[in-house]
Design a protein around this motif. Structure first.
Motif, PDB file in Angstrom:
ATOM      1  N   SER A 223       0.824  -1.210   0.000  1.00  0.00           N
ATOM      2  CA  SER A 223       0.000   0.000   0.000  1.00  0.00           C
ATOM      3  C   SER A 223       0.860   1.263   0.000  1.00  0.00           C
ATOM      4  CB  SER A 223      -0.931  -0.006   1.213  1.00  0.00           C
ATOM      5  OG  SER A 223      -1.706   1.170   1.261  1.00  0.00           O
ATOM      6  N   GLN A 224       1.950   1.247   0.749  1.00  0.00           N
ATOM      7  CA  GLN A 224       2.833   2.417   0.781  1.00  0.00           C
ATOM      8  C   GLN A 224       3.494   2.644  -0.577  1.00  0.00           C
ATOM      9  OE1 GLN A 224       5.262   1.205   4.110  1.00  0.00           O
ATOM     10  NE2 GLN A 224       4.243   2.651   5.488  1.00  0.00           N
ATOM     11  N   ALA A 225       3.911   1.543  -1.239  1.00  0.00           N
ATOM     12  CA  ALA A 225       4.516   1.681  -2.555  1.00  0.00           C
ATOM     13  C   ALA A 225       3.518   2.240  -3.560  1.00  0.00           C
ATOM     14  CB  ALA A 225       5.058   0.334  -3.023  1.00  0.00           C
ATOM     15  N   ARG A 226       2.268   1.803  -3.468  1.00  0.00           N
ATOM     16  CA  ARG A 226       1.249   2.310  -4.392  1.00  0.00           C
ATOM     17  C   ARG A 226       0.950   3.789  -4.116  1.00  0.00           C
ATOM     18  NH1 ARG A 226      -5.000   0.104  -5.148  1.00  0.00           N
ATOM     19  NH2 ARG A 226      -5.536   1.590  -6.816  1.00  0.00           N
ATOM     20  N   THR A 227       1.007   4.181  -2.855  1.00  0.00           N
ATOM     21  CA  THR A 227       0.763   5.583  -2.500  1.00  0.00           C
ATOM     22  C   THR A 227       1.784   6.500  -3.166  1.00  0.00           C
ATOM     23  OG1 THR A 227      -0.193   4.968  -0.365  1.00  0.00           O
ATOM     24  CG2 THR A 227       0.613   7.216  -0.593  1.00  0.00           C
ATOM     25  N   GLU A 228       3.046   6.093  -3.190  1.00  0.00           N
ATOM     26  CA  GLU A 228       4.076   6.907  -3.834  1.00  0.00           C
ATOM     27  C   GLU A 228       3.830   7.018  -5.338  1.00  0.00           C
ATOM     28  OE1 GLU A 228       6.208   8.658  -2.289  1.00  0.00           O
ATOM     29  OE2 GLU A 228       5.759   7.854  -0.300  1.00  0.00           O
ATOM     30  N   VAL A 229       3.360   5.916  -5.954  1.00  0.00           N
ATOM     31  CA  VAL A 229       3.075   5.944  -7.385  1.00  0.00           C
ATOM     32  C   VAL A 229       1.964   6.936  -7.695  1.00  0.00           C
ATOM     33  CG1 VAL A 229       2.191   4.604  -9.333  1.00  0.00           C
ATOM     34  CG2 VAL A 229       3.884   3.599  -7.798  1.00  0.00           C
ATOM     35  N   GLU A 230       0.889   6.876  -6.921  1.00  0.00           N
ATOM     36  CA  GLU A 230      -0.242   7.768  -7.181  1.00  0.00           C
ATOM     37  C   GLU A 230       0.124   9.228  -6.909  1.00  0.00           C
ATOM     38  OE1 GLU A 230      -2.717   6.707  -8.748  1.00  0.00           O
ATOM     39  OE2 GLU A 230      -2.174   4.591  -8.551  1.00  0.00           O
ATOM     40  N   SER A 231       0.945   9.448  -5.884  1.00  0.00           N
ATOM     41  CA  SER A 231       1.384  10.821  -5.588  1.00  0.00           C
ATOM     42  C   SER A 231       2.206  11.382  -6.744  1.00  0.00           C
ATOM     43  CB  SER A 231       2.207  10.847  -4.297  1.00  0.00           C
ATOM     44  OG  SER A 231       1.428  10.439  -3.192  1.00  0.00           O
ATOM     45  N   ALA A 232       3.067  10.542  -7.313  1.00  0.00           N
ATOM     46  CA  ALA A 232       3.873  10.993  -8.448  1.00  0.00           C
ATOM     47  C   ALA A 232       2.994  11.296  -9.656  1.00  0.00           C
ATOM     48  CB  ALA A 232       4.917   9.935  -8.800  1.00  0.00           C
ATOM     49  N   ARG A 233       1.940  10.514  -9.859  1.00  0.00           N
ATOM     50  CA  ARG A 233       1.022  10.789 -10.966  1.00  0.00           C
ATOM     51  C   ARG A 233       0.316  12.124 -10.791  1.00  0.00           C
ATOM     52  NH1 ARG A 233      -1.721   4.755 -11.628  1.00  0.00           N
ATOM     53  NH2 ARG A 233       0.053   3.808 -12.761  1.00  0.00           N
ATOM     54  N   VAL A 234      -0.047  12.449  -9.557  1.00  0.00           N
ATOM     55  CA  VAL A 234      -0.678  13.747  -9.279  1.00  0.00           C
ATOM     56  C   VAL A 234       0.266  14.888  -9.649  1.00  0.00           C
ATOM     57  CG1 VAL A 234      -1.528  15.262  -7.447  1.00  0.00           C
ATOM     58  CG2 VAL A 234      -2.207  12.851  -7.494  1.00  0.00           C
ATOM     59  N   ARG A 235       1.534  14.771  -9.218  1.00  0.00           N
ATOM     60  CA  ARG A 235       2.515  15.815  -9.530  1.00  0.00           C
ATOM     61  C   ARG A 235       2.790  15.882 -11.032  1.00  0.00           C
ATOM     62  NH1 ARG A 235       4.626  13.833  -4.564  1.00  0.00           N
ATOM     63  NH2 ARG A 235       5.965  12.358  -5.667  1.00  0.00           N
ATOM     64  N   LEU A 236       2.729  14.727 -11.708  1.00  0.00           N
ATOM     65  CA  LEU A 236       2.936  14.719 -13.159  1.00  0.00           C
ATOM     66  C   LEU A 236       1.867  15.545 -13.866  1.00  0.00           C
ATOM     67  CD1 LEU A 236       4.534  13.529 -15.578  1.00  0.00           C
ATOM     68  CD2 LEU A 236       2.869  11.654 -15.581  1.00  0.00           C
ATOM     69  N   ASN A 237       0.618  15.349 -13.484  1.00  0.00           N
ATOM     70  CA  ASN A 237      -0.470  16.138 -14.077  1.00  0.00           C
ATOM     71  C   ASN A 237      -0.316  17.621 -13.754  1.00  0.00           C
ATOM     72  OD1 ASN A 237      -1.747  13.883 -15.199  1.00  0.00           O
ATOM     73  ND2 ASN A 237      -2.820  13.438 -13.296  1.00  0.00           N
ATOM     74  N   GLN A 238       0.143  17.898 -12.553  1.00  0.00           N
ATOM     75  CA  GLN A 238       0.329  19.290 -12.145  1.00  0.00           C
ATOM     76  C   GLN A 238       1.367  19.987 -13.027  1.00  0.00           C
ATOM     77  OE1 GLN A 238       1.750  19.694  -8.138  1.00  0.00           O
ATOM     78  NE2 GLN A 238       2.097  21.892  -8.314  1.00  0.00           N
ATOM     79  N   TYR A 239       2.495  19.337 -13.248  1.00  0.00           N
ATOM     80  CA  TYR A 239       3.547  19.971 -14.050  1.00  0.00           C
ATOM     81  C   TYR A 239       3.195  19.999 -15.530  1.00  0.00           C
ATOM     82  CZ  TYR A 239       6.514  20.178  -9.947  1.00  0.00           C
ATOM     83  OH  TYR A 239       7.022  20.484  -8.714  1.00  0.00           O
ATOM     84  N   GLN A 240       2.427  19.055 -16.006  1.00  0.00           N
ATOM     85  CA  GLN A 240       1.942  19.133 -17.383  1.00  0.00           C
ATOM     86  C   GLN A 240       1.076  20.378 -17.566  1.00  0.00           C
ATOM     87  OE1 GLN A 240       0.003  15.311 -17.760  1.00  0.00           O
ATOM     88  NE2 GLN A 240       1.795  14.352 -18.729  1.00  0.00           N
ATOM     89  N   ARG A 241       0.230  20.656 -16.586  1.00  0.00           N
ATOM     90  CA  ARG A 241      -0.609  21.846 -16.660  1.00  0.00           C
ATOM     91  C   ARG A 241       0.235  23.123 -16.578  1.00  0.00           C
ATOM     92  NH1 ARG A 241      -3.415  20.647 -12.797  1.00  0.00           N
ATOM     93  NH2 ARG A 241      -2.456  21.875 -11.129  1.00  0.00           N
ATOM     94  N   LEU A 242       1.221  23.134 -15.680  1.00  0.00           N
ATOM     95  CA  LEU A 242       2.054  24.328 -15.525  1.00  0.00           C
ATOM     96  C   LEU A 242       2.855  24.618 -16.784  1.00  0.00           C
ATOM     97  CD1 LEU A 242       3.367  23.920 -11.859  1.00  0.00           C
ATOM     98  CD2 LEU A 242       1.647  25.516 -12.703  1.00  0.00           C
ATOM     99  N   VAL A 243       3.380  23.588 -17.430  1.00  0.00           N
ATOM    100  CA  VAL A 243       4.137  23.796 -18.658  1.00  0.00           C
ATOM    101  C   VAL A 243       3.250  24.406 -19.739  1.00  0.00           C
ATOM    102  CG1 VAL A 243       5.297  22.603 -20.558  1.00  0.00           C
ATOM    103  CG2 VAL A 243       5.869  22.026 -18.199  1.00  0.00           C
ATOM    104  N   ALA A 244       2.025  23.920 -19.849  1.00  0.00           N
ATOM    105  CA  ALA A 244       1.099  24.470 -20.847  1.00  0.00           C
ATOM    106  C   ALA A 244       0.746  25.920 -20.518  1.00  0.00           C
ATOM    107  CB  ALA A 244      -0.164  23.614 -20.911  1.00  0.00           C
ATOM    108  N   GLU A 245       0.526  26.222 -19.251  1.00  0.00           N
ATOM    109  CA  GLU A 245       0.203  27.594 -18.854  1.00  0.00           C
ATOM    110  C   GLU A 245       1.400  28.522 -19.062  1.00  0.00           C
ATOM    111  OE1 GLU A 245      -3.146  26.555 -15.407  1.00  0.00           O
ATOM    112  OE2 GLU A 245      -1.114  27.161 -14.846  1.00  0.00           O
ATOM    113  N   ASP A 246       2.604  28.020 -18.781  1.00  0.00           N
ATOM    114  CA  ASP A 246       3.800  28.829 -19.018  1.00  0.00           C
ATOM    115  C   ASP A 246       3.924  29.193 -20.488  1.00  0.00           C
ATOM    116  OD1 ASP A 246       4.403  28.592 -16.349  1.00  0.00           O
ATOM    117  OD2 ASP A 246       5.806  26.933 -16.616  1.00  0.00           O
ATOM    118  N   ARG A 247       3.648  28.243 -21.347  1.00  0.00           N
ATOM    119  CA  ARG A 247       3.734  28.498 -22.788  1.00  0.00           C
ATOM    120  C   ARG A 247       2.696  29.539 -23.211  1.00  0.00           C
ATOM    121  NH1 ARG A 247       5.788  25.425 -27.153  1.00  0.00           N
ATOM    122  NH2 ARG A 247       4.819  25.983 -29.153  1.00  0.00           N
ATOM    123  N   ASN A 248       1.491  29.450 -22.658  1.00  0.00           N
ATOM    124  CA  ASN A 248       0.449  30.430 -22.989  1.00  0.00           C
ATOM    125  C   ASN A 248       0.830  31.824 -22.513  1.00  0.00           C
ATOM    126  OD1 ASN A 248      -1.076  28.348 -24.087  1.00  0.00           O
ATOM    127  ND2 ASN A 248      -2.245  28.005 -22.209  1.00  0.00           N
ATOM    128  N   GLY A 249       1.367  31.917 -21.297  1.00  0.00           N
ATOM    129  CA  GLY A 249       1.784  33.217 -20.777  1.00  0.00           C
ATOM    130  C   GLY A 249       2.908  33.817 -21.580  1.00  0.00           C
TER     131      GLY A 249
END
Length: 481
Positions: A223-249
């Motif tokens: 369960s702890q190993a899976r928690t780290e995987v899901e947390s990394a996926r959340v951060r991945l989506n976050q940075y994908q959004r930030l990169v797109a917003e940076d490009r727009n700005g």
């Protein structure tokens, strides 16, 4: 009439030196004579330099991709375009105000025919009268007390202020493009780091799941190993959004789409900038466009006081015309049809219910406001440069400490992975090492971005590109009336 005109013209020339504008005195700069000293600041030797050491943004920024983007922004950004148009508007206002110092000459031609009914005139029959005229007229207000010259000087200082405002807009645009570009690059690095970390977490989760299936690992470990995987996926989506917003700005700042042939960018850890000499506070007053613009606004307010004072004195206007006048169109230029008119006018204010005094009080208050704004601009500039200097000194050691932390975290991760794969330690230690390494690498990118952004802000605070030609002379088109 000729003698009268000549006398008045001579009197106007003699009195043309009369000006009621107060003598301008630059306010004392409300800042210290040198930059702050202490452990949080660079040594004094590093904070002194010649302004000529920095040539402009092309010499300061080394990244070819950033240079390409700045050039596009300077050609297409709408805020900069508006600032340039404002200069043209203030230049036109100056020319309008300057034209009032000169006589205005006009040519007029008139024709009229009128029927007068019987009984109105002495004749029992209706009559038709005609009149034709052609005249050249001159109108001139003699600026004996400098009112018009004061308004001209105020308009000229407004023009100079608008030029400095354009230069300030340009420097801000360059700094904003650089900051947006660096943020875009840093978020791309963070996105790549998160992708690599997610891959490592997924590999660790697969290994833990196999251990769980054979009864070596517990459900808690899985369960702890899976928690780290899901947390990394959340951060991945976050940075994908930030990169797109940076490009727009960045696209908004450019006023143009990002080019398809964008140059290869430098790594964020490369030598991206020239070193900036801070110089002395007195030099800063000659570099910052906002300080120079505030001083021009102050001079304009000072000139408006002269115009308000001159309004208390008489104003003299001359109006004259000469031409021909004839009842017949064919006889307009016959001998004896000449006509002239000379009409001088003097206006003396006697009672204005305090309007003139109120206007003078308003002009003096406006000057005091401009003094306060000028002093505030100096204080703001001093604070921004001081912040940039302390950031330069402290970020060096902070980044080195962060790099050492990444190195230590990498060693910890390698040892923990080896001990976990050989069965010496549980995956808890391995997951902790992975988390610490990711956090340290992430913090290093963020700290490097903060350091670079502060250097860009220091470039802006020092009036980057200050070797551009200073404004200080009337616009070339100004003499035209």
């Amino acid at each position: 009439m000729r003698k009268s005109l000549l006398s008045l013209a001579v009197a106007s020339i003699v009195l043309s030196g009369c000006s009621l504008i107060p003598d301008y005195q630059r306010p004392q700069a409300p800042i210290a004579s040198d930059w702050p000293q202490g452990e949080a600041y660079p040594p004094a030797a590093e904070m002194r330099g010649e302004s000529e050491a920095v040539q402009g943004w092309r010499e300061f920024f080394h990244d070819p991709a950033l240079q390409q983007l700045i050039a596009i922004a300077l050609d297409n950004n709408r805020d900069l375009r508006t600032a340039a148009l404002n200069i043209q508007a203030f230049q036109a206002q100056y020319r309008i105000q300057r034209a009032d110092l000169y006589p205005s000459i006009s040519a007029d031609a008139n024709a009229s025919r009128q029927r007068i009914p019987a009984g109105v005139t002495q004749s029992p029959d209706a009559a038709i009268t005609s009149q034709y005229s052609a005249t050249i007229g001159v109108a001139w207000e003699l600026d004996l007390f400098g009112r018009l010259r004061s308004l001209r000087d105020a308009a000229l200082e407004q023009y100079f202020a608008s030029e400095e405002a354009r230069r300030g807009t340009q420097i801000s645009l360059i700094a904003n493009v650089a900051s947006a570009y660096l943020t875009w690059q840093a978020d791309q690095d963070l996105l790549q780091l998160t992708q690599e970390t997610l891959k490592a977490y997924e590999d660790s989760y697969s290994l833990t799941r196999r251990s769980y299936e054979v009864g070596i690992a517990s459900a808690l470990m899985l369960s702890q190993a899976r928690t780290e995987v899901e947390s990394a996926r959340v951060r991945l989506n976050q940075y994908q959004r930030l990169v797109a917003e940076d490009r727009n700005g960045l696209t908004l700042l450019l006023g143009h789409a990002l080019p398809n042939d964008l140059q290869q960018p430098l790594d964020l850890n490369a030598d991206l900038f020239n070193e900036l000499p801070a110089g002395l506070p007195s030099e800063l007053l000659q570099r910052r466009p906002d300080i120079l613009a505030a001083e021009h606004q102050l001079k304009a307010a000072n000139a408006n006081i002269g115009a308000a004072r001159a309004a208390f004195f008489p104003s003299i206007s001359l109006t004259a015309n000469a031409g021909t006048l004839s009842p017949d169109l064919a006889g307009m230029f016959d001998g004896g049809s000449g006509t002239w008119l000379f009409s001088p006018q003097i206006s003396v204010p006697i009672f204005t219910a305090g309007a003139l005094q109120a206007n003078l009080d308003f002009a003096e208050v406006q000057k005091n406001i401009q003094v306060a704004q000028y002093e505030k601009a100096i204080q703001t500039a001093f604070q921004e440069v001081a912040d940039g200097l302390t950031a330069r000194a402290t970020y060096r050691e902070q980044l080195q400490a962060q790099r050492d932390l990444v190195g230590a975290s990498t060693d910890y991760y390698r040892l923990a992975e080896k001990r976990y794969r050989t069965g010496i330690d549980s995956n808890l230690t391995f997951l902790d090492a992975q988390r610490l390494l990711y956090n340290a690498q992430q913090a290093l990118i963020i700290d490097r971005l903060a350091q670079l952004t502060r250097e860009v802000n220091l470039y802006k605070a020092l009036g980057g590109g200050w070797v551009e030609q200073r404004v200080g002379q009337a616009p070339a088109a100004a003499p035209q009336s």
